[in-house]
Design a protein around this motif. Structure first.
Motif, short mmCIF file in Angstrom:
data_model
loop_
_atom_site.label_atom_id
_atom_site.label_comp_id
_atom_site.label_asym_id
_atom_site.label_seq_id
_atom_site.Cartn_x
_atom_site.Cartn_y
_atom_site.Cartn_z
N PHE A 1 4.97 67.44 32.97
CA PHE A 1 6.26 67.85 33.52
C PHE A 1 6.95 66.76 34.32
CE2 PHE A 1 3.84 71.90 33.09
CZ PHE A 1 4.60 72.41 32.04
N LEU A 2 6.23 65.68 34.62
CA LEU A 2 6.88 64.54 35.25
C LEU A 2 7.58 63.72 34.15
CD1 LEU A 2 5.06 65.44 37.58
CD2 LEU A 2 4.58 63.04 38.05
N PRO A 3 8.71 63.10 34.46
CA PRO A 3 9.48 62.39 33.42
C PRO A 3 8.91 61.01 33.10
CG PRO A 3 10.61 62.20 35.52
CD PRO A 3 9.42 63.10 35.76
N ILE A 4 7.59 60.98 32.77
CA ILE A 4 6.94 59.68 32.56
C ILE A 4 6.18 59.64 31.24
CG2 ILE A 4 6.75 59.12 35.01
CD1 ILE A 4 3.92 60.22 34.99
N SER A 5 6.29 60.65 30.39
CA SER A 5 5.69 60.70 29.06
C SER A 5 4.18 60.97 29.08
CB SER A 5 5.95 59.42 28.27
OG SER A 5 5.26 59.46 27.03
N SER A 6 3.82 62.18 28.76
CA SER A 6 2.40 62.51 28.63
C SER A 6 1.81 61.79 27.42
CB SER A 6 2.22 64.03 28.48
OG SER A 6 2.91 64.52 27.34
N THR A 7 2.62 61.60 26.36
CA THR A 7 2.14 60.90 25.16
C THR A 7 1.67 59.50 25.49
OG1 THR A 7 3.64 62.15 23.73
CG2 THR A 7 2.76 60.09 22.86
N MET B 1 17.14 56.07 32.92
CA MET B 1 16.95 56.89 34.11
C MET B 1 17.55 56.20 35.34
SD MET B 1 13.33 58.40 35.59
CE MET B 1 13.01 59.25 34.04
N TRP B 2 17.32 54.89 35.45
CA TRP B 2 17.86 54.13 36.57
C TRP B 2 19.40 54.13 36.53
CZ3 TRP B 2 15.29 51.49 40.54
CH2 TRP B 2 16.11 50.70 41.36
N LEU B 3 19.96 53.93 35.32
CA LEU B 3 21.41 53.88 35.19
C LEU B 3 22.06 55.23 35.51
CD1 LEU B 3 21.75 51.74 31.92
CD2 LEU B 3 22.21 51.03 34.29
N PHE C 1 10.38 56.80 39.38
CA PHE C 1 9.82 57.10 38.07
C PHE C 1 10.31 56.08 37.04
CE2 PHE C 1 9.59 61.51 39.85
CZ PHE C 1 8.21 61.64 39.78
N ALA C 2 11.57 55.66 37.18
CA ALA C 2 12.14 54.67 36.25
C ALA C 2 11.34 53.37 36.30
CB ALA C 2 13.61 54.41 36.58
#
Length: 275
Positions: free
Chosen positions: A18-24, A124-126, A249-250
């Motif tokens: 659920f964090l925006p960092i890619s579980s994959t 995400m940063w932008l 996170f970015a």
């Protein structure tokens, strides 16, 4: 050692789903760095099935909200919310059924995942740097049209492995005028039918393969750990987004993406197809 792998996979899945960092991306790193001896087919199936534990944590965390479905027949706000969730799920279901196997065969490689992490981190940063004043501060106010657009944007994670379903749906929601807590909560809700359906379907299709090589107890262990960790991660993320942006996170995404590319370049990690 299977129980150790199951626990570690469960921890990684619970933290990253659920964090925006890619579980994959993180599960790829985990499997490679630990040298998990399971077959490719078993690892793929196991990773999808333990998502069920993470999805169950959403149902438990928001159990009071989900009970409001009882009033669906006469509560217009609930009708709008759940119609939006249903509509937002459709693009991913259609795309997955039509092109899921092709996407896995062509794009499911560590280098593709790494670049998805990096590009997603930059976007995400932008988005955070050019943030407009949000005007939607409740999931009941998102509306069906905006929900559909978020559902379409969520498909970016499907066509580009490693981009992150959470990142695409949260960033898409923010770009469409949702504040961070609302975009994050809607992403949780959207994961229930999207990931829950995938986990259940995979369990039914691959049950003999998974249980035969890993064992029922280890599957339950992995899903159980995923549930507990994901429950804690949901609470932490909601508290975090109430007072912070996603720029941290970015930076983290870019760092992990670069790490994967370095591991590939040095021969520590193979860039062969993950499908």
């Amino acid at each position: 050692m299977d129980w150790v792998y199951a626990i570690v996979y469960g921890i990684v899945e619970g933290i990253t789903e659920f964090l925006p960092i890619s579980s994959t991306g993180h599960l790829i790193l985990t499997g490679n760095l630990m040298g998990v001896p399971w077959s490719k087919e078993v690892k793929d199936a196991f990773e999808v099935v333990i998502q069920g534990g993470a999805i169950l944590s959403v149902l438990v965390y928001y159990w009071r909200d989900f009970l409001k479905i009882r009033h669906l027949g006469h509560d217009r706000s609930q009708q709008t919310l759940w119609t939006g969730v249903l509509v937002a799920t459709i693009p991913a279901v259609v795309l997955g059924l039509a092109f899921g196997d092709l996407i896995q065969a062509v794009l499911f490689k560590p280098s593709v995942v790494a670049w998805a992490l990096i590009v997603g981190g930059i976007l995400m940063w932008l988005i955070e740097s050019r943030r407009v004043q949000p005007h939607v501060q409740a999931i009941e106010a998102i509306g069906v049209r905006r929900s559909l657009m978020i559902g379409v944007l969520q498909c970016l994670a499907l066509v580009w492995p490693g981009f992150s379903r959470s990142a695409s749906s949260i960033l898409g929601g923010m770009a469409l005028g949702l504040d961070r807590p609302t975009a994050t909560k809607f992403s949780f809700y959207l994961g229930v039918p999207t990931l829950g359906g995938a986990a259940l379907l995979n369990l039914i299709k691959e049950r003999e393969l998974i249980f035969g090589e890993i064992g029922l107890l280890n599957v339950v262990l992995g899903a159980g750990v995923s549930f507990v960790v994901a429950y804690l991660a949901i609470g932490w993320l909601l508290r975090f987004v109430s007072t912070n942006n996603f720029k941290g996170f970015a930076v983290y995404r870019v760092a992990v993406g670069v790490l994967i590319l370095v591991l590939i370049a040095t021969g520590v990690m193979s860039n062969g197809s993950l499908a």
